[in-house]
Design a protein around this motif. Structure first.
Motif, PDB file in Angstrom:
ATOM      1  N   HIS A 102      -4.624  15.702   1.187  1.00  0.00           N
ATOM      2  CA  HIS A 102      -3.819  16.102   0.043  1.00  0.00           C
ATOM      3  C   HIS A 102      -2.419  16.450   0.530  1.00  0.00           C
ATOM      4  N   GLY A 148      -4.216   6.056  -2.241  1.00  0.00           N
ATOM      5  CA  GLY A 148      -5.028   5.062  -1.554  1.00  0.00           C
ATOM      6  C   GLY A 148      -5.967   5.760  -0.600  1.00  0.00           C
ATOM      7  N   GLU A 149      -6.333   5.043   0.464  1.00  0.00           N
ATOM      8  CA  GLU A 149      -7.207   5.588   1.495  1.00  0.00           C
ATOM      9  C   GLU A 149      -6.617   5.279   2.856  1.00  0.00           C
ATOM     10  N   THR A 176     -14.433  16.823   2.281  1.00  0.00           N
ATOM     11  CA  THR A 176     -14.437  16.376   0.880  1.00  0.00           C
ATOM     12  C   THR A 176     -15.006  17.437  -0.052  1.00  0.00           C
ATOM     13  N   GLN A 212      -4.121   9.636  -6.648  1.00  0.00           N
ATOM     14  CA  GLN A 212      -4.669   9.049  -5.435  1.00  0.00           C
ATOM     15  C   GLN A 212      -3.815   7.844  -5.052  1.00  0.00           C
ATOM     16  N   ARG A 237       0.871  -1.181   0.000  1.00  0.00           N
ATOM     17  CA  ARG A 237       0.000   0.000   0.000  1.00  0.00           C
ATOM     18  C   ARG A 237       0.907   1.229   0.000  1.00  0.00           C
ATOM     19  N   LEU A 297     -10.906  14.212   3.116  1.00  0.00           N
ATOM     20  CA  LEU A 297      -9.861  13.686   2.232  1.00  0.00           C
ATOM     21  C   LEU A 297      -8.545  14.326   2.637  1.00  0.00           C
ATOM     22  N   ALA A 331     -10.615   7.687   4.191  1.00  0.00           N
ATOM     23  CA  ALA A 331     -10.435   8.994   3.552  1.00  0.00           C
ATOM     24  C   ALA A 331      -9.456   8.866   2.394  1.00  0.00           C
ATOM     25  N   PRO A 332      -9.840   9.295   1.191  1.00  0.00           N
ATOM     26  CA  PRO A 332      -8.898   9.237   0.075  1.00  0.00           C
ATOM     27  C   PRO A 332      -7.690  10.122   0.345  1.00  0.00           C
ATOM     28  N   PHE A 333      -6.524   9.670  -0.124  1.00  0.00           N
ATOM     29  CA  PHE A 333      -5.271  10.394   0.078  1.00  0.00           C
ATOM     30  C   PHE A 333      -4.666  10.681  -1.288  1.00  0.00           C
ATOM     31  N   TYR A 334      -4.525  11.981  -1.595  1.00  0.00           N
ATOM     32  CA  TYR A 334      -3.989  12.431  -2.877  1.00  0.00           C
ATOM     33  C   TYR A 334      -2.637  13.097  -2.675  1.00  0.00           C
TER      34      TYR A 334
END
Length: 123
Positions: free
Chosen positions: A29, A58-59, A45, A56, A4, A27, A63-66
């Motif tokens: 960033h 993953g999460e 978000t 992106q 991951r 999310l 929460a998505p991580f960019y």
């Protein structure tokens, strides 16, 4: 083998849950810029527009991580580990005022792990 590209410590997961309970879906960033941009930033978000070139990873905690594309190029060989430490959060990040802030730790992927990521088309 854990390939991951982003994971979180238990304290980070607990803080994410606390912020989600207060603010709704969130999310992350990571821009890689100076000052606040060098820390992972947590946003509601609906309050952050993800750029066309953001990647992106993953999460974490749902929460998505960019991460910005240029920063991804520097860090694609590493697993990002999101942690929490005492201090002030980024000016616009949701943990600001909590007495703690998110922090990126990292480790290099092994050659085997990186090859697996390449085979999956993730790098």
């Amino acid at each position: 083998m854990d390939t991951r590209q982003v994971i979180a410590t238990l304290p980070a997961l607990q803080l994410i849950e606390k912020l989600r309970a207060r603010h709704g879906p969130v999310l992350f960033h990571q821009s890689g810029g100076c000052c606040d941009g060098s820390s992972p930033m947590c946003f509601p978000t609906d309050d952050f527009i993800v750029g066309d070139r953001d990647v992106q990873l993953g999460e974490i905690g749902g929460a998505p991580f960019y991460i910005s594309a240029p920063q991804f190029e520097y860090w694609k060989h590493t697993q990002l580990i999101i942690d929490v430490v005492p201090g002030r959060g980024g000016m616009f990040s949701l943990e600001n005022g909590e007495g703690v802030r998110f922090l990126v730790r990292s480790r290099l992927f092994t050659d085997e792990e990186f090859a697996a990521l390449q085979a999956q088309g993730k790098v």
